[in-house]
Design a protein around this motif. Structure first.
Motif, PDB file in Angstrom:
ATOM      1  N   GLN A   1       7.272  -1.276  -3.581  1.00 47.17           N
ATOM      2  CA  GLN A   1       6.936  -1.829  -4.901  1.00 47.17           C
ATOM      3  C   GLN A   1       5.473  -2.263  -4.953  1.00 47.17           C
ATOM      4  O   GLN A   1       4.783  -2.037  -5.955  1.00 47.17           O
ATOM      5  CB  GLN A   1       7.867  -3.004  -5.217  1.00 47.17           C
ATOM      6  CG  GLN A   1       9.290  -2.535  -5.523  1.00 47.17           C
ATOM      7  CD  GLN A   1      10.311  -3.664  -5.553  1.00 47.17           C
ATOM      8  OE1 GLN A   1      10.006  -4.786  -5.154  1.00 47.17           O
ATOM      9  NE2 GLN A   1      11.508  -3.360  -6.010  1.00 47.17           N
TER      10      GLN A   1
ATOM     11  N   ILE B   1      11.405  -1.991   0.906  1.00 45.69           N
ATOM     12  CA  ILE B   1      11.466  -1.891  -0.565  1.00 45.69           C
ATOM     13  C   ILE B   1      10.299  -2.671  -1.193  1.00 45.69           C
ATOM     14  O   ILE B   1       9.640  -2.174  -2.116  1.00 45.69           O
ATOM     15  CB  ILE B   1      12.826  -2.423  -1.076  1.00 45.69           C
ATOM     16  CG1 ILE B   1      13.954  -1.470  -0.638  1.00 45.69           C
ATOM     17  CG2 ILE B   1      12.822  -2.560  -2.596  1.00 45.69           C
ATOM     18  CD1 ILE B   1      15.339  -2.000  -0.879  1.00 45.69           C
TER      19      ILE B   1
ATOM     20  N   VAL C   1       9.432   6.123  -9.428  1.00 46.03           N
ATOM     21  CA  VAL C   1      10.722   6.234  -8.735  1.00 46.03           C
ATOM     22  C   VAL C   1      10.925   5.008  -7.845  1.00 46.03           C
ATOM     23  O   VAL C   1      10.342   4.920  -6.766  1.00 46.03           O
ATOM     24  CB  VAL C   1      10.771   7.511  -7.851  1.00 46.03           C
ATOM     25  CG1 VAL C   1      12.191   7.743  -7.347  1.00 46.03           C
ATOM     26  CG2 VAL C   1      10.263   8.708  -8.608  1.00 46.03           C
ATOM     27  N   PRO C   2      11.728   4.063  -8.281  1.00 47.26           N
ATOM     28  CA  PRO C   2      11.940   2.878  -7.438  1.00 47.26           C
ATOM     29  C   PRO C   2      12.722   3.227  -6.187  1.00 47.26           C
ATOM     30  O   PRO C   2      13.554   4.134  -6.202  1.00 47.26           O
ATOM     31  CB  PRO C   2      12.753   1.944  -8.343  1.00 47.26           C
ATOM     32  CG  PRO C   2      13.409   2.840  -9.331  1.00 47.26           C
ATOM     33  CD  PRO C   2      12.494   4.003  -9.526  1.00 47.26           C
ATOM     34  N   MET C   3      12.420   2.500  -5.104  1.00 48.07           N
ATOM     35  CA  MET C   3      13.191   2.704  -3.879  1.00 48.07           C
ATOM     36  C   MET C   3      14.379   1.733  -3.876  1.00 48.07           C
ATOM     37  O   MET C   3      14.210   0.538  -4.109  1.00 48.07           O
ATOM     38  CB  MET C   3      12.327   2.440  -2.642  1.00 48.07           C
ATOM     39  CG  MET C   3      13.101   2.664  -1.352  1.00 48.07           C
ATOM     40  SD  MET C   3      12.190   2.115   0.082  1.00 48.07           S
ATOM     41  CE  MET C   3      10.944   3.366   0.133  1.00 48.07           C
ATOM     42  N   THR C   4      15.554   2.267  -3.638  1.00 50.34           N
ATOM     43  CA  THR C   4      16.754   1.431  -3.618  1.00 50.34           C
ATOM     44  C   THR C   4      17.155   1.141  -2.168  1.00 50.34           C
ATOM     45  O   THR C   4      16.596   1.722  -1.231  1.00 50.34           O
ATOM     46  CB  THR C   4      17.919   2.149  -4.309  1.00 50.34           C
ATOM     47  OG1 THR C   4      18.267   3.293  -3.519  1.00 50.34           O
ATOM     48  CG2 THR C   4      17.555   2.592  -5.714  1.00 50.34           C
ATOM     49  N   PHE C   5      18.163   0.277  -2.017  1.00 47.00           N
ATOM     50  CA  PHE C   5      18.657  -0.001  -0.673  1.00 47.00           C
ATOM     51  C   PHE C   5      19.242   1.263  -0.036  1.00 47.00           C
ATOM     52  O   PHE C   5      19.138   1.454   1.169  1.00 47.00           O
ATOM     53  CB  PHE C   5      19.703  -1.121  -0.706  1.00 47.00           C
ATOM     54  CG  PHE C   5      19.097  -2.468  -0.535  1.00 47.00           C
ATOM     55  CD1 PHE C   5      18.871  -2.987   0.724  1.00 47.00           C
ATOM     56  CD2 PHE C   5      18.714  -3.219  -1.635  1.00 47.00           C
ATOM     57  CE1 PHE C   5      18.272  -4.223   0.896  1.00 47.00           C
ATOM     58  CE2 PHE C   5      18.119  -4.453  -1.484  1.00 47.00           C
ATOM     59  CZ  PHE C   5      17.903  -4.965  -0.210  1.00 47.00           C
ATOM     60  N   ALA C   6      19.872   2.096  -0.852  1.00 51.31           N
ATOM     61  CA  ALA C   6      20.431   3.345  -0.310  1.00 51.31           C
ATOM     62  C   ALA C   6      19.300   4.206   0.259  1.00 51.31           C
ATOM     63  O   ALA C   6      19.439   4.781   1.348  1.00 51.31           O
ATOM     64  CB  ALA C   6      21.183   4.100  -1.399  1.00 51.31           C
ATOM     65  N   ASP C   7      18.186   4.294  -0.460  1.00 48.25           N
ATOM     66  CA  ASP C   7      17.034   5.066   0.020  1.00 48.25           C
ATOM     67  C   ASP C   7      16.495   4.465   1.317  1.00 48.25           C
ATOM     68  O   ASP C   7      16.244   5.180   2.297  1.00 48.25           O
ATOM     69  CB  ASP C   7      15.895   5.065  -1.015  1.00 48.25           C
ATOM     70  CG  ASP C   7      16.294   5.742  -2.309  1.00 48.25           C
ATOM     71  OD1 ASP C   7      17.080   6.695  -2.253  1.00 48.25           O
ATOM     72  OD2 ASP C   7      15.809   5.303  -3.372  1.00 48.25           O
TER      73      ASP C   7
ATOM     74  N   SER D   1      14.419  14.107  -7.932  1.00 45.83           N
ATOM     75  CA  SER D   1      15.786  14.585  -7.751  1.00 45.83           C
ATOM     76  C   SER D   1      16.314  13.953  -6.478  1.00 45.83           C
ATOM     77  O   SER D   1      15.585  13.347  -5.716  1.00 45.83           O
ATOM     78  CB  SER D   1      15.809  16.101  -7.619  1.00 45.83           C
ATOM     79  OG  SER D   1      15.153  16.463  -6.425  1.00 45.83           O
ATOM     80  N   GLY D   2      17.569  14.101  -6.267  1.00 46.05           N
ATOM     81  CA  GLY D   2      18.128  13.550  -5.033  1.00 46.05           C
ATOM     82  C   GLY D   2      19.604  13.332  -5.151  1.00 46.05           C
ATOM     83  O   GLY D   2      20.265  13.883  -6.029  1.00 46.05           O
TER      84      GLY D   2
ATOM     85  N   ARG E   1       3.071   9.008  -7.750  1.00 46.45           N
ATOM     86  CA  ARG E   1       4.442   9.487  -7.872  1.00 46.45           C
ATOM     87  C   ARG E   1       5.449   8.382  -7.556  1.00 46.45           C
ATOM     88  O   ARG E   1       6.543   8.362  -8.103  1.00 46.45           O
ATOM     89  CB  ARG E   1       4.663  10.687  -6.950  1.00 46.45           C
ATOM     90  CG  ARG E   1       3.906  11.906  -7.446  1.00 46.45           C
ATOM     91  CD  ARG E   1       4.323  13.195  -6.771  1.00 46.45           C
ATOM     92  NE  ARG E   1       3.711  14.312  -7.497  1.00 46.45           N
ATOM     93  CZ  ARG E   1       4.046  15.571  -7.360  1.00 46.45           C
ATOM     94  NH1 ARG E   1       4.970  15.912  -6.489  1.00 46.45           N
ATOM     95  NH2 ARG E   1       3.460  16.507  -8.066  1.00 46.45           N
TER      96      ARG E   1
ATOM     97  N   SER F   1      16.570  11.865  -2.038  1.00 50.36           N
ATOM     98  CA  SER F   1      15.756  11.345  -3.131  1.00 50.36           C
ATOM     99  C   SER F   1      14.273  11.394  -2.741  1.00 50.36           C
ATOM    100  O   SER F   1      13.934  11.520  -1.551  1.00 50.36           O
ATOM    101  CB  SER F   1      16.156   9.899  -3.428  1.00 50.36           C
ATOM    102  OG  SER F   1      15.821   9.086  -2.321  1.00 50.36           O
ATOM    103  N   PHE F   2      13.410  11.262  -3.740  1.00 50.64           N
ATOM    104  CA  PHE F   2      11.971  11.286  -3.468  1.00 50.64           C
ATOM    105  C   PHE F   2      11.556  10.200  -2.477  1.00 50.64           C
ATOM    106  O   PHE F   2      10.823  10.495  -1.516  1.00 50.64           O
ATOM    107  CB  PHE F   2      11.198  11.152  -4.790  1.00 50.64           C
ATOM    108  CG  PHE F   2       9.721  11.046  -4.604  1.00 50.64           C
ATOM    109  CD1 PHE F   2       8.962  12.163  -4.284  1.00 50.64           C
ATOM    110  CD2 PHE F   2       9.077   9.822  -4.724  1.00 50.64           C
ATOM    111  CE1 PHE F   2       7.593  12.065  -4.088  1.00 50.64           C
ATOM    112  CE2 PHE F   2       7.714   9.704  -4.531  1.00 50.64           C
ATOM    113  CZ  PHE F   2       6.968  10.829  -4.217  1.00 50.64           C
TER     114      PHE F   2
ATOM    115  N   SER G   1      20.328  -0.809  -6.368  1.00 51.24           N
ATOM    116  CA  SER G   1      19.717  -2.127  -6.134  1.00 51.24           C
ATOM    117  C   SER G   1      18.353  -2.019  -5.470  1.00 51.24           C
ATOM    118  O   SER G   1      18.165  -1.236  -4.535  1.00 51.24           O
ATOM    119  CB  SER G   1      20.619  -2.980  -5.244  1.00 51.24           C
ATOM    120  OG  SER G   1      21.856  -3.156  -5.865  1.00 51.24           O
TER     121      SER G   1
END
Lengths: 496, 506
Positions: free
Chosen positions: B137, B133, B151-157, A91-92, B147, B227-228, A351
């Protein structure tokens, strides 16, 4: 003795001990499974087993309880078992874009910037065109630059937690700006035929600019329009049927509306500002805001330089037709810029590759620029039609119109870069553009052309400004770190 | 001797148990001078404690003020940062990987050495975010079924997490005052100040833990709407930082045996651990002041969800069924942000029709007033370290009913009744028994007072810290040459010394 806990223990609700089971449960009766169900929210969100262990302990479960009721040695073992058994429910934050009313408000700003044009005919009727032109140019230059400073300092004060100080600053600095313009107008009217009229026109234009600055800041633009309605109606009436109302009556209505509008705008901070004293901006705040003042000044000079050079140009209807598309489109520019940044925020939330991210951000920027350029082109086409129908100096006016189209696109690029904390860089480029215009390079080439060199010089300056900005745009706009605020704005809670 | 006392969010700006302990320490060890290095939010927090004369300096370390720096540093420095950041990123995404804790500490040290660079800008560059990132990966590929794989990590994360972490790393860029030893009063960012002080001046480093910093951060981040990947990176940062602090501290002094479980699990070496319990001055608490005329249960603390007043109120509802004249007096203020919880407690009292028996007394000038107001003292918390309220109540000769959390059972021993946290019925039964059985209650109270005099006196606690300081100076871990080099670096460095705003507290 715990240090500081600000978390929300609702996530642990129902976890403790399980004394209050209510209904028949046909699922696994294994005590660990039962505990997992009670602590499902924690277990499905935990980043690791230690987080579950922390939650178990906060729910009152300790090693003794783990041994007696769960058959495992420690809370850590219990947490590890739960972590392995229960999968993650990711979630997030989810992003969403602004509502339609925000877009409409932004688009309306262009119209609001252009509204004083309705007052110009009655102002020009009272003094020589050159006097009115000078007064308006003075107020435009002062208003453009001063409002940049005022708003920037206000934001800095708000950012440092002094909302009330920002409110007071906004009110008094706006009034100070009006006073400043009056004084400058008075000092420059020694040889004018109607010094009182010049001061009044400059002051009125500045008053409108400041009232607009404050109302936009507080998102109360509608209030400004309501206050101005009598003056706007009188100005419109004078434009359509000049003889219907006496000039003095129209002038009085315009002045009264402006005074009311300014009074209402100055009172907008309301309770926030009433209780606070005026705090002069700190040196750091002024240093931060100074480039904005300079940028506003340079842009205003670039736009009004020819009116100063050519005398009565700025007050003329022809000038109005060339500049109107640019002014009217400012709201669309604001909308497209915000929309671009929102879309970037959404893109960043999707992205996972630098290359892909850069490509998509640049494509979004280009698309927003094209959208804005098309809107501005449409408005310019209307102006061009009127110019071709009603005016003689078509090549000159068309060139200025084209230059203003380039300048509009340049402003869009410039604002995009300023929103990426590049105000100093953009200011340097604006200075370079103004210098190009001042040098009037086409005049030194001494070629024969239907177009006066002032217009080609202006077009060249705008092109130079645009080229400089474009040369750095891609690398700056793809810097992720500057979209942090946009990410916060566009985020909504939900599942990814 | 001059001691650098590193705090975070507590002394001397805020109340609470840790601040009480800090005040006891600096006041009690008056033969030493203290330089307080306080990690705070903005640096504008008012001092709420009267600083004794031996607190010779107060240095504020604001975490959340904007930092503007245009120093890009040399190409070599930037390359060195990139290499360190790669190690940092790999450790951050997978702290369970062998050697992750060492890589993390090593990366911290490199960043500390490169503190003349604009660390914020370096961490938030596209290259650094991309590196994070990529590391995520890589780790996801290395650990199928984990886990992070789903859940991919994005630039926002990456940006959100890095921005937060960059603030937490601010202590790396500050110059601590010259001291003879540094004493961090918690793990986490105060611990990081301890590490930086040790690296800068080559002085010994003592760590005290009252609550468990890491555990509290885990609880904080349970309800954070991120996010996670963001929650994971930030919690991994705290986990690795905790290990780095445990690994760097020369001695670790947990406030209770209970804390040692988490400390050992987080990488603390057993031989460096020695519990020093909190202490109170028994002379401040009088055991023989009599008892109230009606059966009364007293509670003292801040109104906070962790104190689980709901369970206490529910339990008291059962007590009233048995003893209709019983009263529950709740002493303590409502911290900002806990108003909703306070209102829920008031509403629960109304719902259970206990308004005539339960009173919210607010804050009291002296805690003794609260203890003297009851026959029995109750602690209903779901999380504690080694609470002052329990040993103060014991020093006042009161029998206690307390939940089995943290170091509470270590404190109470056999002088009160320990119940499971959240167990309403058990808590009610214990209260009823103690209110009914005068002899048992008085006997337990008397033994409680003796237990405090024997084990938890302030004098014993202070003496233990006095010995700790002396012992640390004797083993002084910093090599002489390293110390001199560090001092030379500190004196010649062009670091942002203005960030530390010294205030002569005397």
């Amino acid at each position: 003795m715990t240090q500081s806990f600000h978390g929300d223990l609702r996530v642990l609700a129902g976890a403790t001990a399980g004394h209050t089971a209510r209904s028949v449960d046909r699922r696994s009766s294994d005590p660990i499974d039962q505990l997992g169900r009670r602590m499902n929210q924690v277990c499905t969100q935990a980043v690791d087993s230690l987080q579950i262990a922390a939650a178990l302990e906060a729910a009152g479960i300790n090693d003794r309880y783990a041994q007696q009721h769960m058959g495992v040695a420690t809370v850590f073992d219990l947490a590890e078992t739960l972590f392995q058994r229960i999968p993650l429910r990711a979630s997030g934050a989810e992003t969403s874009t602004a509502r339609r009313d925000t877009q409409l408000r932004e688009i309306s700003h262009g119209v609001l910037f252009a509204l004083p044009a309705l007052f110009y005919p009655v102002m020009a009727a009272q003094v020589a065109p050159s006097v009115a032109a000078f007064a308006i140019a003075l107020a435009v230059i002062a208003g453009w630059s001063w409002s940049q400073l005022v708003v920037r300092v206000s934001y800095l004060m708000q950012a440092s937690g002094s909302a009330s100080a920002a409110a007071v600053w906004l009110r008094y600095s706006a009034l100070a700006g009006i006073g400043l313009v009056s004084v400058i107008a008075a000092l420059t009217t020694k040889n004018a035929s109607r010094p009182d009229a010049l001061i009044l026109i400059a002051t009125a234009q500045m008053a409108y600019h400041m009232a607009l600055t404050i109302t936009i800041h507080y998102r109360r633009e509608g209030l400004l329009v309501i206050c101005l309605l009598p003056g706007l109606a009188a100005g419109l009436l004078y434009l359509i049927a000049p003889g219907l109302l006496p000039v003095t009556a129209v002038s009085t209505l315009v002045a009264a509306s402006l005074i009311v509008a300014l009074g209402v705008a100055a009172s907008l901070p309301g309770e926030t500002g009433r209780s606070a004293r005026l705090r002069p901006p700190s040196f750091k705040e002024l240093r931060d805001a100074a480039p904005f003042l300079l940028y506003g000044l340079l842009c205003a000079l670039l736009v009004t330089f020819d009116s100063l050079r050519l005398g009565d140009w700025i007050g003329s209807a022809a000038f109005g037709l060339t500049i109107a598309p640019l002014v009217l489109s400012m709201g669309v520019l604001e909308w497209q810029l915000r929309s671009f940044r929102e879309r970037v925020a959404v893109t960043l939330a999707q992205s996972t590759s630098t290359h892909e991210m850069s490509r998509r951000v640049w494509a979004l920027f280009a698309a927003a620029l094209v959208r804005y350029a098309l809107v501005l082109a449409g408005l310019s086409a209307v102006s061009l039609y009127i110019i071709q129908s009603h005016h003689e100096n078509v090549p000159f006016l068309t060139t200025v119109l084209l230059a203003n189209w380039v300048l509009g696109c340049t402003f869009y690029i410039g604002f995009s870069l300023i929103s990426q904390n590049r105000i100093s860089l953009v200011t340097v480029f604006a200075a370079a553009a103004l210098l190009v215009h001042l040098l009037n390079l086409p005049a030194s080439l001494a070629y024969d052309s239907l177009v006066p060199t002032e217009a080609t010089s202006y077009l060249l300056a705008c092109l130079v400004f645009a080229m400089f900005l474009l040369s750095v745009a891609r690398s700056v706009l793809c810097e992720v770190r500057n979209y942090s605020y946009d990410l916060q704005v566009t985020r909504q809670i939900g599942t990814r | 001797m001059k001691v650098g006392l590193a705090t975070e969010g507590t002394y001397p700006f805020h109340g609470g148990g840790v601040s009480v302990w800090c005040d006891q320490l600096v006041t009690g060890l008056h033969e030493h001078a203290f330089d307080v290095m306080a990690v705070c939010a903005t640096g504008s927090e008012p001092v709420t404690w009267k600083l004794p004369r031996n607190v010779v300096g107060l240095h504020r370390l604001p975490l959340w003020l904007p930092v503007k720096s245009s120093r890009r540093g040399s190409r070599a420095a930037r390359q060195e940062f990139a290499a360190a950041h790669r190690r940092f990123a790999l450790a951050l995404v997978d702290p369970d990987e062998a050697g992750a804790a060492g890589s993390f500490l090593d990366a911290l040290r490199t960043m500390f050495d490169l503190r003349d660079l604009d660390l914020d800008a370096q961490q938030l560059s596209n290259e650094s975010l991309g590196r994070l990132i990529d590391a995520w990966q890589e780790a996801a590929r290395r650990r199928p079924g984990s886990r992070m794989q789903g859940v991919p990590m994005t630039f926002a994360d990456a940006l959100t997490a890095t921005e937060t972490i960059s603030h937490f790393l601010r202590p790396l860029t500050y110059v601590p005052p010259k001291v003879d030893l540094v004493h961090a009063v918690s793990n986490g960012l105060a611990g990081l100040v301890g590490i930086v002080t040790k690296w800068t001046h080559g002085v010994p480093f003592a760590l005290t833990e009252h609550g468990l910093y890491l555990r509290e951060r885990y609880l904080n981040y349970l309800s954070v709407d991120e996010s996670f990947p963001v929650r994971s990176l930030i919690m991994n940062f705290f986990r690795l930082l905790a290990a780095a602090v445990y690994g760097t501290a020369d001695v670790i002094r947990p406030g209770s045996q209970y804390n040692q479980r988490w400390e050992l699990r987080s990488g603390a070496e057993p031989e460096r651990l020695q519990t020093i319990h909190n202490g109170v001055d028994p002379a401040h608490f009088t055991p023989d002041v009599g008892e109230p005329s009606v059966p009364t249960i007293a509670w003292l603390g801040r109104i906070d969800p962790l104190k689980d007043l709901h369970t206490l109120i529910h339990s008291f509802g059962r007590v009233v069924e048995e003893i209709p004249t019983a009263r529950l007096r709740l002493f303590g203020g409502v911290p900002a942000g806990n108003e909703v919880y306070y209102r829920s407690c008031v509403q629960l009292v109304r719902d259970l029709r206990l308004a005539r028996s339960v009173t919210f007394e607010g804050t009291v000038d002296s805690p003794a007033t609260a203890y003297e107001a009851g026959h029995v003292f109750v602690l209903s918390s779901v999380s504690e370290g080694f609470p002052f309220t329990v040993i103060e109540a014991m020093a006042s000769g009161k029998a206690t009913v307390a939940t089995d959390v943290g170091g509470v059972s270590e404190a109470v021993g056999d002088t009160g009744v320990i119940v499971q946290a959240g167990d309403t019925a058990a808590m009610a039964r214990a209260c009823i028994e103690l209110l009914h059985d005068h002899d048992l209650r008085r006997s337990l109270g008397s033994r409680a007072r003796s237990r405090v005099e024997e084990r938890f006196s302030l004098q014993q606690s202070l003496a233990a810290y006095r010995d700790t300081y002396q012992g640390l100076l004797a083993i002084r871990p910093g090599r002489a040459d390293a110390t001199e080099t560090a001092e030379h670096e500190a004196s010649t460095s062009r670091r942002r010394v203005t960030r530390w705003t010294a205030q002569d507290a005397a």
